[in-house]
Every structure is written in C-alpha cells, then in structure tokens.
Scaffold this active site. Structure first.
Site, PDB file in Angstrom:
ATOM      1  N   HIS A 198     -29.000  77.426 -22.505  1.00 15.02           N
ATOM      2  CA  HIS A 198     -29.883  78.559 -22.218  1.00 15.02           C
ATOM      3  C   HIS A 198     -30.565  78.390 -20.858  1.00 15.02           C
ATOM      4  CE1 HIS A 198     -29.969  78.503 -26.782  1.00 15.02           C
ATOM      5  NE2 HIS A 198     -29.619  79.758 -26.552  1.00 15.02           N
ATOM      6  N   LYS A 205     -19.486  80.541 -23.655  1.00 14.85           N
ATOM      7  CA  LYS A 205     -19.190  79.782 -24.873  1.00 14.85           C
ATOM      8  C   LYS A 205     -18.881  80.764 -26.014  1.00 14.85           C
ATOM      9  CE  LYS A 205     -21.839  77.998 -27.933  1.00 14.85           C
ATOM     10  NZ  LYS A 205     -22.162  78.508 -29.281  1.00 14.85           N
TER      11      LYS A 205
END
Lengths: 286, 286
Positions: free
Chosen positions: A42, A154
């Site tokens: 993140h 991802k």
C-alpha cells in the site's frame, strides 16, 4: 520536507466538502482505495499517487459486498489506529474511513458488473466478488472524484475489472496499475499473509517460484499444459489447495494467450486460512 | 431575450471540453437525456432544466442496449434535423448527439442494474431494458457531469431506477422528476404515439381514463382487485393488449401500496404497433 498529518474523514459529506476546497485551490487529486491493514505494498501505491497529483486520498473500508457468505469478512484484519499512524508518515493528505452504514445506507440495490471478466478465474471461486468490487470502487470514485486512482497489479483481475468499468462507463478518471511489492522471498505482500504461520509464510513463496518456472518455460514453448500440470501438482503436494494456475492474454484475461504479445500467468491457492493470489506478466516473442 | 442557438457536439471529447469551459466560468449545468423525436413533453423538461441551471445540455441518443432483440430499435423515429430546429427555439445551450460507436466503442462489457426494480412491471415484459437504461444514463451523467438531470414522470419505473442508481452510487447529481405532459384528450405525450393511427390515438386516451377511474375508486376503498379486473377487461375489449394495470407504493414500486401514503397506478398496454405506458400518483388518506 516535513509531512503534514493527514485529516481523517468518516462521512461522505465531510470529505466531499474538503475535496471541493482542494479542487477550488486548483489542486489535482489521486486516490488509493484500500481495505486497511496497510503494508509496504500500500505504501508504494501511496508514493506513486503522490507523484501523480497534489492531494492524495487513501480510503480504508472493508467492503462487505465483495465477501461471500462463507468468506473472511469478519476475520479480515482491521488495524485502523496503526494504519492512521503509518499514513501520517506518508505523503497522504486525506483519509476516508467510513462505516458500512455510511456507504450502504439503504443496503445494496444497485449493482455494477463486468460479466465477461467477473465470472472467470477468481470470479468462478468467489461468485459475486467482482460485482462487489466494481460497485464499491464506482461509489468511492464518485465520492472522491480523483484524476487518478492507483491499484496494485497483484490483484490483476480486479485491476482489469476496474479498468474496464471506468473505460466503459466513460468515467473521467485515469486508472494506474502499480507493480506488486514482494517480500525478499518473492511472496507478494498482502494483508491476508497475516493469516499464515511462520512455516506457511516460507512455503507461500513457492507460488512466485511456480510463476517464474512457468515464465521461463513460456520463453521456450507454447505447449504449456504438461508443465502447468506439474506445477499444480507440485503446489498441491507442498500443501496448497490450488484454485487455479493458468496462462491468459495479459490485455484481456478472458482470452487465450496464444496470439498475444503479453501473457499473464495467474495463480490462486489456499494455504491454511489464507487464500493467496499472485501473477506474472511475460512478454512473448513469436 | 433572444435565444442563442445551441451548439451540437457529436463526440465525448468535444462536449467534455466545452462543458469544462462552462464550469470554469462558474456556470451550473442541467441535463435532459432523450432519444430524440422531441415533443412538448421534452420541451417541458428542457424549460424545467433552464430554471434549475445556467447551461442546459440535451442529449439525443437512441440507446441500443435498452431495446430487446424483437423491439423497435430500428423503427424508433429518428428526426435529428427537426429536433435541432426545435431545440434552437428553446433554452438549450448544448446538444449531444453521438453515434452508437462513440458511446459503445468496445461494445457492452459493464452493466449496471437495480434488480429489485428492473425485473418487475415493464422489466418483466422487457428483460434487460432497465439494465440498458441504467447503464446509458450512468455513462451520459459521467460525460456531462451536471448538477441536475431532469427526467419525465411518465416513465415512472425508469425514474425510480435512475433515482435509486444515482443515490446508491453516491453520484453528486440531483435527479428531478417532471410532470407528464398530456394531449387535451389526456393521452400522455410519447414518441411512440407516432406509431398510432388517428383512430388508435383517440382510443389511446382510454389508458388515462382507466387511471382516473381507479384513482377515484382508491379514494373510497382498498378492495381494488375487482375494479382492476374490470378496467383490464375494458381495455382489452377496446383493443389493447394489457401488459399490466397495477397499483404500487409510489415511493417504492416494488412494494404494496396498502401502508403507503402515496400510491401510483401504473399501466402498460400495446395498441397496434405501439407499447404505451402511463401512470397516476394518488395521495392516500388512511
């Protein structure tokens, strides 16, 4: 440059008012939607967001609509205080952390779906999941109205669903895919890695190992069925329950890769309590 | 005040550029989505739009996604030149008249639906219709980004679907419902009235007659089944094929009206080549 602490907003009304000020000041906005339990993956999205626009908004919202009835909505790690602390060290100006009631005041009536992308791969194992993802991201984009939204590669299928939705619905927003951040072992960073024991965490790196084995093979041959079968079996023998290990066209995961210039090798496998996903894009020479 | 002629835009890029200028000048925008073949009903929506904002955008687009395979997409009246002429006499600053390819460059992948509202009444007779309506209106709203969008109450179920979508998806837009414009006979104005012969047009006013008969009865009783049956039979005997004639909660057409403060009487019936709809909202005293 000292970083100013981000402001936390809990309601749609409050963050809208603030972002209207930001826009009036001529600042551009980039947006990173998350479910919290923030990790380096993140942080990298947020750094990318800060390179693209003046004002970075991070949302933290565990979206019930994208979890199936027997999935981990209740167990999903919620670490708001730690997340706020981490964000105060990052180039993030606004945090949006609403309640479920704030986002779904009347429950779920309106649904957004991309059936051709949402019923395959993870969608086959998680019916309704991508409908939940598309709908919540649409709502968040309507609240934040950013110029850019940054999503991790991802979650490759998720990125494809969101890119298709934003393009099809002509939303005036640029979706930016960011590279996967990995542990030194190669394991893709994910909040769900928290479900793994130490031994499982070591084992989990075998997924990336399989992707690389297949990528090397793809440079040599298009007869991948035998080697895909071997890798699936290898993972199963190692203790994974393999949902899928497949090769698709990287531009459109619903199509075969045989004519493509880029393929993507996609894996989803369960290990203990965690369902892990990963992928690797490979440029093909014909 | 002399009315300036509206500018016609055919591409998403061009109208976006223009509307960005309009917004930069501090002007507000109201939007009337239409399928063209404009009549007094549309003109009334446009007048309402001009009362609400500085800059009125009218779109003319016959949306293939909301027509079923055996419906009247090809036959639907297209009268662009006449429409442009009419709009030049009205308070309308921008016309958006795109091609199908401009709006669906990659076909239809993303779908928006409100299943609880889109599978009943007209949705039962026109599967997929409201999914097509919700999706196109979402796209048009993303292009125009108006403060207000004005829709006719004649299409009552459509208005409910759009209001629910905009509210659920937290779109920063106010949907305004406008009263139905009627012929002196009571017939609701509709582009599909063009399909009627002169005799059929006279007969078509019987729909409004039925709605009024039922409204009067509703003031007296909640035992409406017998009178609904009589009215359905009366319309059938007159030559209509009645798709439905029903009473629902006016706030939520998926619910019974028995506990409601406002009921809506809804009718859909086919006459010759035309499928006609109409409705009447009734305040209930308990």
């Amino acid at each position: 440059m000292p970083i100013e602490k981000p402001t936390i907003f809990n309601t749609v009304k409050e963050i809208r008012t603030r972002l209207q000020e930001v826009r009036t000041q001529g600042q551009s906005i980039s947006f990173v939607p998350t479910m919290g339990n923030l990790h380096q993956g993140h942080f990298d999205l947020i750094l990318k967001a800060s390179e693209l626009a003046d004002h970075v908004v991070v949302s933290i919202f565990v979206n019930p609509m994208q979890f199936g009835p027997h999935e981990d909505f209740d167990a999903y790690p919620r670490t708001l205080a730690t997340d706020f602390g981490a964000l105060s060290e990052l180039p993030c100006q606004s945090i949006f952390a609403p309640t479920v009631r704030e986002i779904y005041p009347k429950g779920v009536s309106t649904e957004i779906d991309v059936p051709s992308l949402s019923t395959i791969l993870c969608g086959q194992h998680r019916p309704g999941h991508f409908r939940g993802v598309a709908t919540i991201v649409n709502k968040l984009l309507n609240i934040v109205e950013p110029q850019y939204a940054i999503l991790g590669k991802k979650d490759y299928q998720q990125l494809q669903v969101i890119e298709t939705m934003v393009s099809d619905l002509l939303m005036p927003i640029k979706i930016v895919g960011a590279e996967t951040t990995r542990e030194p072992s190669g394991l893709a960073m994910s909040s769900r890695n928290a479900y793994l024991s130490e031994i499982q965490r070591t084992l989990a790196a075998e997924l990336f190992h399989s992707l690389n084995t297949l990528a090397i093979a793809l440079a040599e041959t298009r007869h991948m069925s035998p080697i895909l079968k071997i890798e699936r079996q290898r993972l199963t023998d190692a203790g994974f329950i393999v949902d899928y290990l497949e090769i698709r066209n990287a531009d459109n995961i619903s199509a075969t890769y045989l004519e493509a210039t880029r393929a993507v090798i996609l894996v989803a496998a369960r290990l203990g309590k965690a369902r892990l996903i990963d992928n690797l894009v490979v440029h093909l020479t014909h």
